[in-house]
Design a protein around this motif. Sequence first.
Motif, PDB file in Angstrom:
ATOM      1  N   LYS A  55     -36.327  13.306 109.886  1.00  0.00           N
ATOM      2  CA  LYS A  55     -36.558  13.464 111.321  1.00  0.00           C
ATOM      3  C   LYS A  55     -35.426  14.228 111.992  1.00  0.00           C
ATOM      4  CE  LYS A  55     -39.642   9.690 112.415  1.00  0.00           C
ATOM      5  NZ  LYS A  55     -39.887   8.573 113.340  1.00  0.00           N
ATOM      6  N   HIS A  56     -35.802  15.023 112.985  1.00  0.00           N
ATOM      7  CA  HIS A  56     -34.830  15.784 113.754  1.00  0.00           C
ATOM      8  C   HIS A  56     -35.303  15.859 115.201  1.00  0.00           C
ATOM      9  CE1 HIS A  56     -37.848  18.770 112.338  1.00  0.00           C
ATOM     10  NE2 HIS A  56     -37.743  19.215 113.579  1.00  0.00           N
ATOM     11  N   PRO A  57     -34.404  16.143 116.128  1.00  0.00           N
ATOM     12  CA  PRO A  57     -34.826  16.292 117.529  1.00  0.00           C
ATOM     13  C   PRO A  57     -35.870  17.393 117.686  1.00  0.00           C
ATOM     14  CG  PRO A  57     -32.450  16.066 117.393  1.00  0.00           C
ATOM     15  CD  PRO A  57     -32.948  16.224 115.980  1.00  0.00           C
ATOM     16  N   PHE A  58     -36.768  17.176 118.585  1.00  0.00           N
ATOM     17  CA  PHE A  58     -37.860  18.110 118.858  1.00  0.00           C
ATOM     18  C   PHE A  58     -37.305  19.467 119.296  1.00  0.00           C
ATOM     19  CE2 PHE A  58     -41.781  19.012 121.650  1.00  0.00           C
ATOM     20  CZ  PHE A  58     -42.539  19.404 120.560  1.00  0.00           C
ATOM     21  N   THR A  59     -37.851  20.543 118.750  1.00  0.00           N
ATOM     22  CA  THR A  59     -37.412  21.892 119.096  1.00  0.00           C
ATOM     23  C   THR A  59     -38.574  22.712 119.632  1.00  0.00           C
ATOM     24  OG1 THR A  59     -37.882  22.856 116.915  1.00  0.00           O
ATOM     25  CG2 THR A  59     -35.725  21.800 117.221  1.00  0.00           C
ATOM     26  N   PHE A  60     -38.251  23.816 120.259  1.00  0.00           N
ATOM     27  CA  PHE A  60     -39.288  24.720 120.750  1.00  0.00           C
ATOM     28  C   PHE A  60     -40.120  25.241 119.591  1.00  0.00           C
ATOM     29  CE2 PHE A  60     -40.887  28.947 121.808  1.00  0.00           C
ATOM     30  CZ  PHE A  60     -41.574  28.680 122.981  1.00  0.00           C
ATOM     31  N   GLU A  61     -39.456  25.537 118.468  1.00  0.00           N
ATOM     32  CA  GLU A  61     -40.191  26.023 117.292  1.00  0.00           C
ATOM     33  C   GLU A  61     -41.174  24.971 116.784  1.00  0.00           C
ATOM     34  OE1 GLU A  61     -37.179  28.639 118.278  1.00  0.00           O
ATOM     35  OE2 GLU A  61     -36.955  26.479 117.894  1.00  0.00           O
ATOM     36  N   ASP A  62     -40.771  23.697 116.826  1.00  0.00           N
ATOM     37  CA  ASP A  62     -41.712  22.625 116.469  1.00  0.00           C
ATOM     38  C   ASP A  62     -42.934  22.668 117.377  1.00  0.00           C
ATOM     39  OD1 ASP A  62     -40.130  21.463 114.442  1.00  0.00           O
ATOM     40  OD2 ASP A  62     -38.998  20.296 115.903  1.00  0.00           O
ATOM     41  N   MET A  63     -42.685  22.829 118.672  1.00  0.00           N
ATOM     42  CA  MET A  63     -43.782  22.824 119.636  1.00  0.00           C
ATOM     43  C   MET A  63     -44.747  23.972 119.374  1.00  0.00           C
ATOM     44  SD  MET A  63     -43.629  22.261 123.746  1.00  0.00           S
ATOM     45  CE  MET A  63     -42.843  23.808 124.173  1.00  0.00           C
ATOM     46  N   MET A  64     -44.229  25.123 118.979  1.00  0.00           N
ATOM     47  CA  MET A  64     -45.096  26.270 118.711  1.00  0.00           C
ATOM     48  C   MET A  64     -45.890  26.110 117.413  1.00  0.00           C
ATOM     49  SD  MET A  64     -44.888  28.310 121.305  1.00  0.00           S
ATOM     50  CE  MET A  64     -44.799  26.781 122.258  1.00  0.00           C
ATOM     51  N   LYS A  65     -45.473  25.200 116.542  1.00  0.00           N
ATOM     52  CA  LYS A  65     -46.226  24.939 115.307  1.00  0.00           C
ATOM     53  C   LYS A  65     -47.427  24.033 115.559  1.00  0.00           C
ATOM     54  CE  LYS A  65     -42.151  25.254 112.298  1.00  0.00           C
ATOM     55  NZ  LYS A  65     -41.227  24.466 111.434  1.00  0.00           N
ATOM     56  N   GLU A  88     -43.792  34.753 116.344  1.00  0.00           N
ATOM     57  CA  GLU A  88     -43.254  36.090 116.087  1.00  0.00           C
ATOM     58  C   GLU A  88     -44.222  37.185 116.516  1.00  0.00           C
ATOM     59  OE1 GLU A  88     -40.094  36.414 115.467  1.00  0.00           O
ATOM     60  OE2 GLU A  88     -40.161  34.227 115.590  1.00  0.00           O
ATOM     61  N   ALA A  89     -45.521  36.945 116.323  1.00  0.00           N
ATOM     62  CA  ALA A  89     -46.527  37.929 116.756  1.00  0.00           C
ATOM     63  C   ALA A  89     -46.792  37.821 118.253  1.00  0.00           C
ATOM     64  CB  ALA A  89     -47.826  37.730 115.982  1.00  0.00           C
ATOM     65  N   ASN A  90     -46.293  36.757 118.873  1.00  0.00           N
ATOM     66  CA  ASN A  90     -46.455  36.527 120.312  1.00  0.00           C
ATOM     67  C   ASN A  90     -47.929  36.381 120.693  1.00  0.00           C
ATOM     68  OD1 ASN A  90     -45.150  36.091 122.779  1.00  0.00           O
ATOM     69  ND2 ASN A  90     -45.444  38.209 123.434  1.00  0.00           N
ATOM     70  N   THR A  91     -48.668  35.625 119.869  1.00  0.00           N
ATOM     71  CA  THR A  91     -50.108  35.474 120.087  1.00  0.00           C
ATOM     72  C   THR A  91     -50.517  34.001 120.052  1.00  0.00           C
ATOM     73  OG1 THR A  91     -50.571  35.714 117.714  1.00  0.00           O
ATOM     74  CG2 THR A  91     -50.644  37.716 119.080  1.00  0.00           C
ATOM     75  N   LYS A  92     -51.629  33.717 120.715  1.00  0.00           N
ATOM     76  CA  LYS A  92     -52.293  32.422 120.644  1.00  0.00           C
ATOM     77  C   LYS A  92     -53.753  32.693 120.290  1.00  0.00           C
ATOM     78  CE  LYS A  92     -50.951  31.058 124.803  1.00  0.00           C
ATOM     79  NZ  LYS A  92     -50.693  30.225 125.997  1.00  0.00           N
ATOM     80  N   THR A  93     -54.197  32.161 119.150  1.00  0.00           N
ATOM     81  CA  THR A  93     -55.528  32.488 118.634  1.00  0.00           C
ATOM     82  C   THR A  93     -56.339  31.223 118.411  1.00  0.00           C
ATOM     83  OG1 THR A  93     -54.573  34.393 117.471  1.00  0.00           O
ATOM     84  CG2 THR A  93     -56.792  33.712 116.841  1.00  0.00           C
ATOM     85  N   GLN A 122     -43.354  34.101 123.362  1.00  0.00           N
ATOM     86  CA  GLN A 122     -41.960  34.527 123.397  1.00  0.00           C
ATOM     87  C   GLN A 122     -41.377  34.437 124.802  1.00  0.00           C
ATOM     88  OE1 GLN A 122     -41.076  38.154 121.298  1.00  0.00           O
ATOM     89  NE2 GLN A 122     -42.292  37.563 119.515  1.00  0.00           N
ATOM     90  N   ASN A 123     -42.204  34.622 125.820  1.00  0.00           N
ATOM     91  CA  ASN A 123     -41.734  34.389 127.188  1.00  0.00           C
ATOM     92  C   ASN A 123     -41.391  32.916 127.390  1.00  0.00           C
ATOM     93  OD1 ASN A 123     -41.977  37.049 127.953  1.00  0.00           O
ATOM     94  ND2 ASN A 123     -43.892  36.779 129.062  1.00  0.00           N
ATOM     95  N   ALA A 124     -42.223  32.039 126.814  1.00  0.00           N
ATOM     96  CA  ALA A 124     -41.962  30.608 126.923  1.00  0.00           C
ATOM     97  C   ALA A 124     -40.657  30.242 126.214  1.00  0.00           C
ATOM     98  CB  ALA A 124     -43.124  29.812 126.335  1.00  0.00           C
ATOM     99  N   ARG A 125     -40.404  30.872 125.069  1.00  0.00           N
ATOM    100  CA  ARG A 125     -39.145  30.607 124.365  1.00  0.00           C
ATOM    101  C   ARG A 125     -37.954  31.020 125.226  1.00  0.00           C
ATOM    102  NH1 ARG A 125     -38.433  33.018 118.444  1.00  0.00           N
ATOM    103  NH2 ARG A 125     -38.870  34.954 119.575  1.00  0.00           N
TER     104      ARG A 125
END
Length: 746
Positions: free
Chosen positions: A22-32, A58-63, A722-725
Amino acid sequence: MRRFFLAFLALIFTLPAVAQTKHPFTFEDMMKLKRVGEPEVSPDGKWVIFSVVDVDLEANTKTPHIWIVPTAGGQEREIIADQDGDRPRWAPDGKRFAFISTKEGGSQVWVADFDGAAGTVSAVHKLTSIATEVDGELWSPDGKNILFTSDVYPECDGEPGAESQCNAKKLKEAEQSKVKALIFEHLLYRHWNAYKEGKRTHIFVLSVDWLASIHEEKVRGSGSTVTVYSGSPKALPRDLTPGDYDAPVFSLGEQDDYAFSPDGKEICYTSNHDKNEAASTNNDLWIVPVNFPGDAKPADVLAKTKNITADNPASDSTPLYSPDGRYIAYRAQQRPGYESDRFRLMLYDRKTGEKKNLTEDFDRWVGTYTWLPNSKAIYFTADDDGHIQLFRVGFDFRTTSIFDGTFDDPAFTPDGRDLFLTKMGVEFPNRIIRLNVSKTEEFMAQSRAKLDKGGVIDQGMIGEDPSVAADLNREVLSHVAMSDLESFWFTGAKKDLVQGFLVKPPNFDASKKYPVKFLIHGGPQGAWGDDWSYRWNAELFAANGYVVIMINFHGSTGYGQKFIDAINGEWGGAPYEDLMKGLDYAEKTYPFIDKDRECALGASFGGYMANWILGHTDRFKCIVSHDGIFNVESQWGTTEELWFNDWEFKGTPYANRELYRKWSPHLFATNFKTPTLVIHGQHDYRLDVSEGLQLFTTLQMEGVPSKMLYFPDEGHWVLKPQNARLWYKTVNDWVDQWVNDQGTKK
C-alpha cells in the motif's frame, strides 16, 4: 450497507500481501481507475451492460468502452474493445443493443448484434451518418425506432428529407468560412463551455424495421471473420421537435429529459418555449406522436405536439412512463426562476390529465428514479446528510428509506426482483451494485395491509444487504492507503446544526499535528459527502500529509429546503459564518489539527467564497480560487443563465444594485493579504474568465503574493487528463509552498 462495505474493505485491506504494497493515493493511481457508467439490464434479465471510460494519461485521452456482467453473478468483461463505445441501450428483443461511437465520422449511433447465450457481440453496424452528429440514443419499446438527439440549424426545418442536406451544407459552410464572426439575436447564445452558433438540440427518430430482415455476409480479412450488413435505413430520420427551441433542454449528464411510451407510439420530452430562456426555468413537458406520414411537414408535427405542464410556470423535467402506460412520472419545481427549488416527484395521468405530487411531505430533492416493473411504486435517489440514499414511494404517498449510501442510476430487472445501481464512496469510484428488493416489496405490502386495518408497521428489516455486481477498480485500489470519511456536527449560523466532514492523511499518527486543506464546495446548492470526485478528490488532497476539512454550509443540499433557501440573498452571510464556525469546531475538537497551517480552496461558488474570505479574514496561510466570482456586478453581464443571479440577488444589478455590491468580493480588495492562486478556463461561460483576470490583476496591484493558472482549452471544469495533472500539481505545490505538507510533533 455501509457496514457491509467497510467490513469488506477491512477484510481485503488486512491481507498481509496487500498491506505491504500500500502507498498513498497518487494522481497516476486516479488516472488508472476505470470510470463506470449506469447499468442497463437486458430484456431477459440475464445481463447488465454498461460503459467504462479508460484514461490514457500520456495520450491525453479518455475513451469509453462497453462491458457486461451476468445479473446472477460472475466476472465482468469488455465486449466492445476494438472501438470506442458509450451509452449502450438494449433493443426490446435483447438480440441487439445500440451505442454511441466516434469510430467513423464523429459521434454516431451504432448497433451491435448480441448473443444472449454466450454474452458476446457477433457484429457491429454503423446506423447513422449525420453531419451534425448524434447523441442520447434510445430504442423504442416496440423495437421499430431509435431515438437520438442532434444539434441542428432550426432554419433547416422544411421539406421532409431535405433537413439533413441543409444541415450538412450549413455546417460545411461554417467550417470552411474564413469569417468566424457570430450574430446573436437572443440571449443564451452560449452555454457552459460552448457557443451555440445558431444551432438547437432536436430529437429525431429513425425507423429500424429493416434491421430485422437485412442480408448478412461473412467477409474474411486480417485473419478473422466479420459480419457486415448490406442493408440500409428505409427512411430518413424524422425531426420530432422542429422549431427554434432546444428539445430536450441542456443537462449536465443527468437522467434523460425524454422517454418513449410503452407502446412506442409517443415520446415525452422537456423543452423551454419562453421568449427569454436565459431568465427562465420554465421547462415544460411536451408529448408528440412518433409515427407520421413520409410527407409530413414540421407544421404537421407541431400541430400534434401538446404541452402537458403548461399550468406550472416553474421547471418540469425527466419524464418516465409507467410500464403499464397509465402515467408519466416526472420531477417538478414550484417557484419560477429558482433552479434550486425542491424537486418533487409528480404523476401525470394520461387518461384524465390529473397531476399528483407523490413527495409533497418529503423535504429532500428527488434525484434519478425508475419505475417498479409492476407500475406500483417508484424507487429514487435523494441527497440526505452527506449521502445519496435510495428511497421508495408508492401510490399511498408514503416515502420509505431503503438503504443509506451514495447511489445513482437505478435499473430493475424485468421481473422486478433485483435492482442494479451505481454506488460510490469517498474511498472508491462507481461500482455496480445488485439489490434484491423482493423482501422490501413483501414488507411494504404487509405494512399497507396493517395500516389499512389500523395496525402498526413493523420497523424491522425491509430488505437484503446489496452485493457488488461489478468492481473494475479493486486491483488498483488494493494497493492504495486511504482514510475513512468522518462526520461531525456543530452549531452554525441561525443556531442550526451544520454537518462537516474530515479525512485524515494515510499513515495517520495521532501524536503529530497536521496542516489543513479546507475545501469549499460549489453550487452553492451542492454538498460534500461520502462520494467520489475526480476533480476535487479529498483522498488525493489528504495523501501528501494533510487533514482535509469540508463543511456543508447553509445552502447545501440534503438538509431540507429551508436550509437551502437560507443562502438566497445572503451569499457572504450564513455560509461564511458556517465555514468559520465549522473550522473553529474542528480545531478545538481534533488535537492533531495545526490551526496555524491552513489553506482554503474552492471552485465555482467555492471560488466566490475563497474570494470573500480574502477580504474578511487573515486566518489562512494561502487561498486557491478556481472559477470564482470576483465582481458580482460584472459577472451578471457575462454569465449565461441569468435566472440564477436574478434569483440569488433578488433582481438585476441595475434594479437591486445594493445587494449585488453588498456581497461582491471586489469591494473588499483593500483587505487582501493572503497569498492566492487564481485558476480559470477560457471556455467557462458560467463564470467568465474575466472574473479570474480581474482577481489576479487586483492581487498584483495590491502587492499580494499571487499566481494565475490559465487554461485556454478548458471550461468550468478541467477535463483533459494532462491539464488535470497540471492542475493538481500546481494546487498542491502552492499549498505546500505556504503551508508545508509534513506533520510535526505536538
